[in-house]
Design a protein around this motif. Structure first.
Motif, short mmCIF file in Angstrom:
data_model
loop_
_atom_site.label_atom_id
_atom_site.label_comp_id
_atom_site.label_asym_id
_atom_site.label_seq_id
_atom_site.Cartn_x
_atom_site.Cartn_y
_atom_site.Cartn_z
N ILE A 318 -10.97 -4.36 -11.71
CA ILE A 318 -10.95 -4.74 -10.29
C ILE A 318 -11.98 -5.82 -9.99
O ILE A 318 -11.71 -6.78 -9.26
CB ILE A 318 -11.19 -3.49 -9.41
CG1 ILE A 318 -9.96 -2.60 -9.42
CG2 ILE A 318 -11.55 -3.90 -7.98
CD1 ILE A 318 -10.12 -1.30 -8.67
N PHE A 370 -6.77 -7.73 -0.70
CA PHE A 370 -6.34 -6.33 -0.64
C PHE A 370 -4.99 -6.15 -1.33
O PHE A 370 -4.76 -5.14 -2.00
CB PHE A 370 -6.29 -5.86 0.81
CG PHE A 370 -7.58 -6.04 1.54
CD1 PHE A 370 -8.69 -5.30 1.20
CD2 PHE A 370 -7.70 -6.99 2.55
CE1 PHE A 370 -9.90 -5.47 1.86
CE2 PHE A 370 -8.90 -7.18 3.22
CZ PHE A 370 -10.00 -6.42 2.87
N GLN A 371 -4.10 -7.13 -1.19
CA GLN A 371 -2.82 -7.05 -1.89
C GLN A 371 -3.01 -7.12 -3.40
O GLN A 371 -2.21 -6.58 -4.15
CB GLN A 371 -1.90 -8.19 -1.44
CG GLN A 371 -1.42 -8.05 -0.01
CD GLN A 371 -0.29 -9.00 0.31
OE1 GLN A 371 0.71 -9.03 -0.39
NE2 GLN A 371 -0.44 -9.77 1.36
N PHE A 373 -5.72 -5.84 -4.98
CA PHE A 373 -6.29 -4.56 -5.41
C PHE A 373 -5.23 -3.45 -5.47
O PHE A 373 -5.32 -2.55 -6.33
CB PHE A 373 -7.39 -4.13 -4.44
CG PHE A 373 -8.65 -4.93 -4.55
CD1 PHE A 373 -8.89 -5.76 -5.63
CD2 PHE A 373 -9.60 -4.88 -3.55
CE1 PHE A 373 -10.05 -6.51 -5.73
CE2 PHE A 373 -10.77 -5.62 -3.63
CZ PHE A 373 -11.00 -6.43 -4.72
N VAL A 374 -4.26 -3.48 -4.57
CA VAL A 374 -3.30 -2.39 -4.47
C VAL A 374 -2.58 -2.08 -5.78
O VAL A 374 -2.50 -0.92 -6.19
CB VAL A 374 -2.30 -2.65 -3.32
CG1 VAL A 374 -1.10 -1.72 -3.43
CG2 VAL A 374 -2.98 -2.47 -1.98
N LEU A 377 -5.07 -0.31 -8.22
CA LEU A 377 -5.41 1.05 -7.80
C LEU A 377 -4.21 1.98 -7.95
O LEU A 377 -4.35 3.13 -8.39
CB LEU A 377 -5.89 1.04 -6.35
CG LEU A 377 -7.22 0.32 -6.09
CD1 LEU A 377 -7.48 0.19 -4.59
CD2 LEU A 377 -8.37 1.07 -6.76
N SER A 394 1.11 4.13 0.38
CA SER A 394 1.87 2.90 0.57
C SER A 394 2.78 3.00 1.79
O SER A 394 2.95 2.02 2.53
CB SER A 394 2.71 2.60 -0.67
OG SER A 394 3.45 1.42 -0.51
N ALA A 427 -1.95 -4.16 4.03
CA ALA A 427 -2.64 -4.16 2.73
C ALA A 427 -4.07 -3.66 2.86
O ALA A 427 -4.57 -2.94 1.98
CB ALA A 427 -2.62 -5.56 2.14
N GLU A 430 -4.00 0.15 3.28
CA GLU A 430 -3.60 0.80 2.02
C GLU A 430 -4.74 0.80 1.00
O GLU A 430 -4.98 1.79 0.33
CB GLU A 430 -2.38 0.07 1.45
CG GLU A 430 -1.75 0.78 0.27
CD GLU A 430 -0.44 0.15 -0.15
OE1 GLU A 430 0.06 0.51 -1.23
OE2 GLU A 430 0.08 -0.72 0.59
N THR A 431 -5.46 -0.32 0.89
CA THR A 431 -6.56 -0.41 -0.07
C THR A 431 -7.66 0.58 0.24
O THR A 431 -8.17 1.28 -0.65
CB THR A 431 -7.13 -1.83 -0.09
OG1 THR A 431 -6.11 -2.75 -0.47
CG2 THR A 431 -8.28 -1.94 -1.09
#
Length: 559
Positions: A318, A370-371, A373-374, A377, A394, A427, A430-431
């Protein structure tokens, strides 16, 4: 000559044994695919105006919906872990499972493709009410052709998953390159004869080459087509593991369909602006997020019982993602207008279209990190054989996308940029939730200590972004603020009405910004910069360096 041929064969057929070696292969080929993807959009915009491009983009909606829900979710989350597990027991059961998976997915997809294809006009009238009857009919005809292409992708994605399970990443990463080439060739050769149907035929040609480039290696490694459509234990395990992911993709497709609904109401061209901006923001997500996450999944799966090592691999990856994607996001925010103009500006794609696309890109850009990282993760959960948790999270993120789109466009009457911003909101939510839940799952790490290493990269981006913004405004002759006051050094400013001048200015500003970013990262002693530098110069090839901090350093932090 034999040595050259043998070396070339080894490069294409050998497995990548570490995360960064695999990610390097994936990122290089993904970058090539992204460049061609942008080129194919430029080619379409050369022959067709922004309204026609928007209609062509809208035609993908239903084929993508069926393919994503019925097929893609299975291979994105469930196939690789189960297939890898079966390979440990023996090749026969694994290859039989792959063969049956192809047959079952193809039959399921064909049923819905034919059904929706028959009533395509009616379906598009519901999800894109802003278009006229003639526009809907054109979209429906394009979609029927694209359904055939997606049917080819059903088979091709099984081959992709098989090869990635065996850690052969080069050929699967090369396949999208051939897909984009097929689309470009179809558009260039057939646009006069077929009109807007030419790029649709190009999609079919691209899908076919995507499949054919992977078939020989998959066949060599043991894959065989079969006739059996009865699910065995392996197929049942894949379906069970994939079921939550299919629900997740279903909600994502609903969110994407909501975007088309509101875009069609804003203007005919709005969905085209959204598509172009989405292709740009997806570039760093795919290049650094999906590539590294995809490369890390087999390794994370193998270490899922050793939680300290699992945790270190996950977060080190990450950190590397953020180090790579953050400067690209900075570039997209600061240089959004010149980038859009250089990439897509044609006689048919005018200045107003450039500005609108740049605004949508801005809405997307604030959420690109953030998109990125998703996927990583989420794959951390997949490696732990937990597909339910990321699905629930999600769905929450997708719900925010839908609600935000409705509120921003329907209630506040904002333009198409709000559709991109809605995705950034989703995003971000969600993150944050993924991190909180993951902390409870693998335990013994501090969220503060996990986030702290990102601060050096963030600071370097802020400084480099500020310098780039100043340079861009300083040298752009057509800045209205600058024109309002006397300029003592008129010869230094650049007339950016001309393409070459715009390319030179944008390129120089970007290079200066990236140099500043790297120098600041070096001064701040960035571990990620050191990892990448050692990876490049390692005599052993591309390796994932062990984190400098021991596993215990992440423990005993705040709850």
């Amino acid at each position: 000559m034999n040595q050259i041929l043998n070396k070339s064969k080894k490069i294409f057929l050998s497995e990548q044994t570490s995360i960064l070696s695999a990610a390097n292969v994936i990122m290089v080929m993904t970058f090539s695919s992204l460049i061609l993807g942008l080129l194919q959009k430029r080619v379409i915009l050369t022959f067709f105006d922004q309204d026609q491009f928007s209609l062509f983009s809208a035609a993908f909606r239903l084929p993508d919906l069926v393919f994503s829900v019925l097929v893609y979710g299975m291979f994105a989350s469930a196939f690789i872990p189960i297939f890898t597990k079966l390979l440990r027991r023996g090749n026969k059961e694994a290859w039989e499972t792959a063969s049956r998976t192809v047959n079952i997915c193809l039959i399921s997809f064909a049923f819905f493709a034919i059904l929706i294809g028959i009533f395509a006009d009616q379906f598009y009238s519901l999800i894109a009410p802003g278009y006229t009857g003639a526009e809907i009919h054109l979209i429906a005809n394009l979609a029927r052709v694209m359904f055939f292409a997606q049917g080819i992708f059903v088979i091709s994605y099984v081959l992709t998953s098989v090869l990635e399970s065996l850690r052969r990443f080069l050929i699967p990463a090369l396949a999208p390159v051939f897909y984009n080439l097929g689309l470009i060739i179809g558009t260039v050769l057939l646009h006069k004869q077929l009109g807007l149907m030419a790029p649709a035929v190009g999609v079919v040609l691209g899908a076919l080459t995507h499949f054919l480039i992977q078939l020989p290696l998959a066949y060599q490694l043991g894959f065989r087509f079969g006739k059996n459509i009865k699910p065995n234990d392996g197929v049942k395990d894949i379906a069970k593991l994939a079921a939550p992911r299919l629900v997740d993709l279903g909600f994502q497709q609903i969110a994407d369909t909501v975007v088309l609904y509101f875009a069609s109401l804003i203007s005919v061209a709005s969905y085209g602006y959204f598509t172009l901006a989405n292709s740009l923001q997806a570039a760093p997500v795919r290049l650094f997020g999906t590539s590294l996450a995809k490369a890390a999944l087999p390794t994370l799966t193998r270490e899922n019982e050793n939680l300290p090592k699992f945790r270190d691999i996950l977060f080190r990856t990450i950190y590397q993602m953020f180090f790579l994607v953050a400067p690209v996001v900075t570039l997209l925010i600061v240089l959004r207008i010149p980038i859009v103009r250089i990439l897509f500006g044609t006689y048919k794609f005018d200045w107003d279209a450039t500005v609108e696309t740049g605004m949508v890109l801005t809405g997307f850009s604030v959420g690109i990190v953030f998109q990125t990282f998703v996927p990583m993760l989420a794959r951390g959960f997949y490696a732990l054989h937990d597909t339910q948790t990321p699905v629930i999270i999600s769905v929450i993120g997708d719900s925010f996308v839908i609600v935000s789109s409705i509120f921003l466009v329907s209630s506040l009457h904002m333009s198409s940029w709000a559709l991109g911003f809605a995705y950034s909101i989703g995003a971000f939510i969600e993150t944050i939730i993924l991190l909180i839940v993951l902390k409870r799952k693998i335990k013994n790490f501090s969220l503060v200590k996990v986030i702290l290493p990102l601060s050096k990269t963030f600071f370097a981006c802020i400084v480099s972004g500020g310098v780039m913004y100043y340079l861009l405004k300083f040298f752009d002759k057509w800045d209205p603020i600058k024109i309002a006051r006397p300029i003592a050094f008129q010869t230094l400013v650049i007339d950016t009405r001309y393409t070459l001048n715009l390319i030179v200015l944008t390129g120089l500003v970007a290079i200066i910004g990236m140099v500043i970013y790297i120098v600041l990262s070096f001064v701040l002693k960035s571990q990620e910069l050191n990892d990448i530098w050692m990876t490049i110069w390692s005599k052993r090839g591309f390796i994932l360096r062990t984190p400098t901090e021991p596993a215990e350093d992440l423990e005993n932090g705040v709850s």
